[in-house]
Design an enzyme around this catalytic site. Structure first.
Site, PDB file in Angstrom:
ATOM      1  CG  LEU A  65      -1.902  -1.225   1.243  1.00 30.18           C
ATOM      2  CD1 LEU A  65      -2.532  -1.390   2.626  1.00 30.18           C
ATOM      3  CD2 LEU A  65      -2.975  -1.053   0.176  1.00 30.18           C
ATOM      4  N   PRO A  66       0.283   2.423  -0.327  1.00 19.59           N
ATOM      5  CG  PRO A  66      -1.015   3.789  -1.692  1.00 19.59           C
ATOM      6  CD  PRO A  66      -1.109   2.600  -0.793  1.00 19.59           C
ATOM      7  CB  THR A 111       7.953   2.017   1.942  1.00 20.65           C
ATOM      8  OG1 THR A 111       8.589   1.044   1.113  1.00 20.65           O
ATOM      9  CG2 THR A 111       9.031   2.833   2.648  1.00 20.65           C
ATOM     10  CE  LYS A 158      12.164   0.556  -0.115  1.00 17.40           C
ATOM     11  NZ  LYS A 158      10.784   0.158  -0.425  1.00 17.40           N
TER      12      LYS A 158
END
Length: 291
Positions: free
Chosen positions: A65-66, A96, A171
Protein backbone atom coordinates in the site's frame (compact mmCIF):
# COMPACT_ATOMS: atom_id res chain seq x y z
CA UNK A 1 -0.15 -22.44 4.58
CA UNK A 2 -1.96 -22.51 1.24
CA UNK A 3 -4.37 -19.54 1.21
CA UNK A 4 -3.09 -15.98 0.90
CA UNK A 5 -4.79 -12.61 0.52
CA UNK A 6 -2.99 -9.77 -1.25
CA UNK A 7 -4.30 -6.28 -0.59
CA UNK A 8 -2.86 -3.71 -2.96
CA UNK A 9 -2.30 -5.01 -6.49
CA UNK A 10 -0.46 -2.12 -8.08
CA UNK A 11 3.01 -2.02 -9.59
CA UNK A 12 4.52 -4.22 -6.86
CA UNK A 13 1.44 -6.16 -5.79
CA UNK A 14 0.66 -7.61 -9.19
CA UNK A 15 4.14 -9.15 -9.44
CA UNK A 16 3.70 -10.61 -5.96
CA UNK A 17 0.32 -12.06 -6.98
CA UNK A 18 1.80 -13.51 -10.17
CA UNK A 19 4.51 -15.42 -8.33
CA UNK A 20 2.26 -16.61 -5.51
CA UNK A 21 -0.17 -18.07 -8.04
CA UNK A 22 2.75 -19.57 -9.96
CA UNK A 23 3.94 -21.21 -6.72
CA UNK A 24 0.58 -22.90 -6.23
CA UNK A 25 -1.02 -20.69 -3.58
CA UNK A 26 -4.70 -19.86 -3.64
CA UNK A 27 -4.68 -16.07 -3.78
CA UNK A 28 -7.55 -13.75 -2.85
CA UNK A 29 -7.11 -10.11 -3.81
CA UNK A 30 -8.49 -6.65 -3.18
CA UNK A 31 -7.57 -3.30 -4.71
CA UNK A 32 -9.52 -0.08 -5.13
CA UNK A 33 -8.48 -0.05 -8.80
CA UNK A 34 -10.74 -2.18 -11.01
CA UNK A 35 -7.98 -2.35 -13.64
CA UNK A 36 -5.50 -3.75 -11.10
CA UNK A 37 -8.05 -6.34 -9.97
CA UNK A 38 -8.80 -7.41 -13.55
CA UNK A 39 -5.10 -7.79 -14.30
CA UNK A 40 -4.56 -10.04 -11.27
CA UNK A 41 -7.73 -12.00 -11.96
CA UNK A 42 -6.30 -12.89 -15.35
CA UNK A 43 -3.24 -14.22 -13.53
CA UNK A 44 -5.47 -16.61 -11.57
CA UNK A 45 -6.24 -14.62 -8.41
CA UNK A 46 -9.73 -14.40 -6.89
CA UNK A 47 -11.25 -10.89 -6.54
CA UNK A 48 -13.05 -9.75 -3.39
CA UNK A 49 -15.30 -6.81 -2.59
CA UNK A 50 -13.19 -5.53 0.31
CA UNK A 51 -9.90 -6.06 2.12
CA UNK A 52 -11.90 -7.44 5.06
CA UNK A 53 -13.56 -10.06 2.85
CA UNK A 54 -10.24 -11.07 1.28
CA UNK A 55 -8.57 -11.40 4.69
CA UNK A 56 -11.44 -13.47 6.09
CA UNK A 57 -10.57 -16.30 3.73
CA UNK A 58 -6.81 -16.26 4.26
CA UNK A 59 -4.21 -17.74 6.58
CA UNK A 60 -1.74 -15.04 5.63
CA UNK A 61 -2.28 -11.50 4.31
CA UNK A 62 0.23 -9.51 2.28
CA UNK A 63 -0.33 -5.77 1.96
CA UNK A 64 1.38 -3.50 -0.57
CA UNK A 65 0.00 0.00 0.00
CA UNK A 66 1.08 3.63 -0.55
CA UNK A 67 1.86 4.78 2.99
CA UNK A 68 1.27 4.71 6.77
CA UNK A 69 -2.20 6.25 6.82
CA UNK A 70 -3.77 3.77 4.42
CA UNK A 71 -1.96 0.86 6.07
CA UNK A 72 -3.47 1.87 9.42
CA UNK A 73 -6.92 2.23 7.85
CA UNK A 74 -6.72 -1.21 6.24
CA UNK A 75 -5.43 -3.00 9.34
CA UNK A 76 -7.42 -1.47 12.18
CA UNK A 77 -11.07 -1.19 13.19
CA UNK A 78 -14.11 -3.43 13.06
CA UNK A 79 -13.71 -3.88 9.28
CA UNK A 80 -9.91 -4.11 9.38
CA UNK A 81 -7.66 -6.97 8.41
CA UNK A 82 -6.76 -7.80 12.02
CA UNK A 83 -10.43 -8.23 12.90
CA UNK A 84 -11.01 -10.44 9.87
CA UNK A 85 -8.25 -12.93 10.60
CA UNK A 86 -8.38 -16.06 12.73
CA UNK A 87 -6.03 -16.25 15.73
CA UNK A 88 -2.59 -17.43 14.72
CA UNK A 89 -2.78 -15.89 11.24
CA UNK A 90 -0.03 -13.77 9.71
CA UNK A 91 0.18 -10.29 8.18
CA UNK A 92 3.21 -9.35 6.09
CA UNK A 93 3.09 -5.63 5.36
CA UNK A 94 5.26 -5.02 2.30
CA UNK A 95 4.44 -1.32 2.13
CA UNK A 96 7.06 1.30 2.97
CA UNK A 97 5.98 3.00 6.20
CA UNK A 98 7.74 4.32 9.30
CA UNK A 99 9.01 2.00 12.05
CA UNK A 100 6.84 3.63 14.74
CA UNK A 101 3.67 2.82 12.79
CA UNK A 102 4.95 -0.73 12.22
CA UNK A 103 5.60 -1.18 15.94
CA UNK A 104 2.13 0.13 16.83
CA UNK A 105 0.53 -2.26 14.33
CA UNK A 106 2.58 -5.13 15.73
CA UNK A 107 1.16 -4.42 19.20
CA UNK A 108 -2.41 -4.07 17.89
CA UNK A 109 -2.11 -7.35 15.98
CA UNK A 110 -0.67 -9.10 19.02
CA UNK A 111 -3.75 -8.04 20.99
CA UNK A 112 -5.87 -9.97 18.46
CA UNK A 113 -3.52 -12.98 18.38
CA UNK A 114 -2.30 -12.11 14.89
CA UNK A 115 1.39 -12.13 13.92
CA UNK A 116 2.40 -8.87 12.20
CA UNK A 117 5.66 -8.39 10.30
CA UNK A 118 7.01 -5.36 8.49
CA UNK A 119 8.48 -6.68 5.24
CA UNK A 120 9.32 -3.75 2.93
CA UNK A 121 10.78 -4.51 -0.47
CA UNK A 122 13.51 -3.47 -2.86
CA UNK A 123 13.79 -4.44 -6.49
CA UNK A 124 10.96 -2.47 -8.07
CA UNK A 125 8.19 -3.76 -10.32
CA UNK A 126 10.72 -5.72 -12.40
CA UNK A 127 11.99 -7.55 -9.32
CA UNK A 128 8.41 -8.21 -8.20
CA UNK A 129 7.48 -9.59 -11.61
CA UNK A 130 10.53 -11.86 -11.71
CA UNK A 131 10.21 -13.01 -8.09
CA UNK A 132 13.64 -11.57 -7.30
CA UNK A 133 12.81 -9.01 -4.63
CA UNK A 134 14.93 -8.13 -1.64
CA UNK A 135 12.73 -8.45 1.46
CA UNK A 136 13.63 -6.79 4.78
CA UNK A 137 11.82 -8.48 7.66
CA UNK A 138 11.11 -7.04 11.10
CA UNK A 139 9.24 -9.01 13.75
CA UNK A 140 9.38 -12.11 15.94
CA UNK A 141 11.92 -14.48 14.41
CA UNK A 142 10.38 -17.50 16.13
CA UNK A 143 7.47 -17.66 13.65
CA UNK A 144 9.34 -16.84 10.44
CA UNK A 145 9.80 -20.49 9.42
CA UNK A 146 6.00 -20.79 9.11
CA UNK A 147 5.88 -18.33 6.21
CA UNK A 148 9.44 -18.49 4.85
CA UNK A 149 8.27 -20.44 1.76
CA UNK A 150 5.96 -17.52 0.92
CA UNK A 151 8.89 -15.11 1.05
CA UNK A 152 11.01 -17.44 -1.07
CA UNK A 153 8.32 -17.58 -3.75
CA UNK A 154 8.47 -13.81 -4.31
CA UNK A 155 11.98 -12.84 -3.17
CA UNK A 156 15.59 -13.69 -3.82
CA UNK A 157 17.32 -11.98 -0.87
CA UNK A 158 15.58 -12.33 2.50
CA UNK A 159 16.97 -10.45 5.50
CA UNK A 160 15.71 -11.16 9.05
CA UNK A 161 16.73 -7.94 10.75
CA UNK A 162 15.33 -7.96 14.28
CA UNK A 163 12.23 -6.83 16.16
CA UNK A 164 9.22 -5.03 14.72
CA UNK A 165 10.16 -1.90 12.79
CA UNK A 166 13.62 -3.15 11.81
CA UNK A 167 12.59 -3.87 8.25
CA UNK A 168 11.25 -0.35 7.81
CA UNK A 169 14.42 1.22 9.24
CA UNK A 170 16.51 -0.73 6.71
CA UNK A 171 14.22 0.21 3.82
CA UNK A 172 14.17 3.93 4.65
CA UNK A 173 17.96 4.01 5.06
CA UNK A 174 18.26 2.21 1.72
CA UNK A 175 15.97 4.65 -0.06
CA UNK A 176 17.68 7.67 1.47
CA UNK A 177 20.97 6.52 -0.05
CA UNK A 178 19.31 5.87 -3.41
CA UNK A 179 17.83 9.37 -3.30
CA UNK A 180 21.20 10.93 -2.45
CA UNK A 181 22.92 9.03 -5.27
CA UNK A 182 20.28 10.15 -7.77
CA UNK A 183 20.64 13.76 -6.67
CA UNK A 184 24.43 13.45 -6.92
CA UNK A 185 24.17 11.97 -10.39
CA UNK A 186 21.92 14.84 -11.42
CA UNK A 187 24.43 17.43 -10.29
CA UNK A 188 27.41 15.61 -11.78
CA UNK A 189 25.65 15.10 -15.13
CA UNK A 190 24.67 18.78 -15.30
CA UNK A 191 28.22 19.95 -14.53
CA UNK A 192 29.64 17.47 -17.05
CA UNK A 193 27.27 18.63 -19.76
CA UNK A 194 28.08 22.30 -19.10
CA UNK A 195 31.76 21.41 -19.56
CA UNK A 196 31.11 19.60 -22.85
CA UNK A 197 30.88 15.95 -21.79
CA UNK A 198 27.90 13.85 -22.81
CA UNK A 199 25.95 11.98 -20.15
CA UNK A 200 26.96 8.72 -21.81
CA UNK A 201 30.66 9.56 -21.61
CA UNK A 202 30.44 10.51 -17.96
CA UNK A 203 28.36 7.43 -17.08
CA UNK A 204 30.95 5.17 -18.69
CA UNK A 205 33.69 6.74 -16.57
CA UNK A 206 31.63 6.55 -13.37
CA UNK A 207 30.75 2.89 -13.87
CA UNK A 208 34.42 2.06 -14.50
CA UNK A 209 35.69 3.72 -11.33
CA UNK A 210 35.06 3.91 -7.62
CA UNK A 211 31.86 5.88 -8.25
CA UNK A 212 30.23 2.78 -9.80
CA UNK A 213 26.66 2.49 -8.53
CA UNK A 214 23.63 0.27 -9.14
CA UNK A 215 21.33 3.28 -9.32
CA UNK A 216 22.82 4.14 -12.70
CA UNK A 217 22.46 0.51 -13.79
CA UNK A 218 18.74 0.50 -12.94
CA UNK A 219 17.73 4.07 -13.82
CA UNK A 220 20.42 4.82 -16.37
CA UNK A 221 18.19 4.73 -19.42
CA UNK A 222 16.08 7.57 -18.00
CA UNK A 223 19.06 9.54 -16.74
CA UNK A 224 21.16 9.27 -19.90
CA UNK A 225 18.26 10.31 -22.12
CA UNK A 226 17.24 13.00 -19.61
CA UNK A 227 13.66 11.74 -20.07
CA UNK A 228 11.60 10.52 -17.11
CA UNK A 229 8.18 9.43 -18.33
CA UNK A 230 9.17 5.75 -17.93
CA UNK A 231 8.24 5.42 -14.26
CA UNK A 232 10.15 2.73 -12.38
CA UNK A 233 9.54 4.37 -9.00
CA UNK A 234 7.69 7.67 -8.92
CA UNK A 235 9.24 10.85 -7.62
CA UNK A 236 6.20 11.36 -5.38
CA UNK A 237 6.80 8.00 -3.70
CA UNK A 238 10.50 8.69 -3.26
CA UNK A 239 9.71 12.07 -1.71
CA UNK A 240 7.33 10.35 0.71
CA UNK A 241 9.97 7.80 1.67
CA UNK A 242 12.66 10.42 2.31
CA UNK A 243 10.24 12.38 4.46
CA UNK A 244 9.61 9.19 6.46
CA UNK A 245 13.37 8.71 6.73
CA UNK A 246 13.86 12.17 8.24
CA UNK A 247 10.98 11.55 10.66
CA UNK A 248 12.57 8.23 11.63
CA UNK A 249 15.92 9.92 12.25
CA UNK A 250 14.14 12.40 14.54
CA UNK A 251 12.32 9.55 16.29
CA UNK A 252 15.64 7.86 17.08
CA UNK A 253 17.30 11.22 17.88
CA UNK A 254 19.85 10.87 15.08
CA UNK A 255 21.19 13.73 12.95
CA UNK A 256 20.27 13.51 9.25
CA UNK A 257 21.80 16.48 7.39
CA UNK A 258 22.00 14.65 4.04
CA UNK A 259 18.50 13.28 4.47
CA UNK A 260 17.16 16.74 5.23
CA UNK A 261 18.94 18.23 2.23
CA UNK A 262 17.81 15.62 -0.28
CA UNK A 263 14.27 15.71 1.13
CA UNK A 264 14.22 19.42 0.33
CA UNK A 265 15.36 18.71 -3.22
CA UNK A 266 12.58 16.19 -3.80
CA UNK A 267 10.02 18.52 -2.27
CA UNK A 268 11.14 21.22 -4.69
CA UNK A 269 10.82 18.77 -7.59
CA UNK A 270 7.26 18.02 -6.44
CA UNK A 271 6.48 21.74 -6.50
CA UNK A 272 7.85 21.80 -10.06
CA UNK A 273 5.19 19.25 -11.04
CA UNK A 274 7.46 16.21 -11.33
CA UNK A 275 5.65 13.96 -8.84
CA UNK A 276 4.23 11.63 -11.51
CA UNK A 277 7.59 11.26 -13.28
CA UNK A 278 10.19 8.70 -12.35
CA UNK A 279 12.19 9.51 -9.22
CA UNK A 280 15.28 9.87 -11.40
CA UNK A 281 13.71 13.13 -12.67
CA UNK A 282 15.74 14.69 -9.86
CA UNK A 283 18.55 14.35 -12.47
CA UNK A 284 16.70 16.57 -14.96
CA UNK A 285 19.21 19.11 -16.23
CA UNK A 286 16.53 21.74 -15.63
CA UNK A 287 16.14 20.82 -11.94
CA UNK A 288 17.02 23.36 -9.32
CA UNK A 289 19.85 22.54 -6.93
CA UNK A 290 18.64 23.17 -3.38
CA UNK A 291 21.17 24.00 -0.70
Amino acid sequence: MEIIAVIGCGAMGRGIVKNLVKSGYRVYIYDASEAAVRYCEELGAIPNASSYQAAQQAELVITSLPGPEIVNNVMLGAEGVFAALKPGSFVLDMSTIDPKTAQNLYESAKGQQVHFYDCPLSGGPKGADEGKLTIMVGGDEVHVSAFRPVLDSIGENIFLLGPSGSGQVAKLCHNMLVAVIKAGLGEAMTVGEKAGLSRGQLAEVLQSGSAHNRVLDVFGDNILKNEYENVLFSLAHMSKDIHLYTETADYYQADSPLGQMVSGMYQEALKDGKGNLDSSAICDSGSKIIT
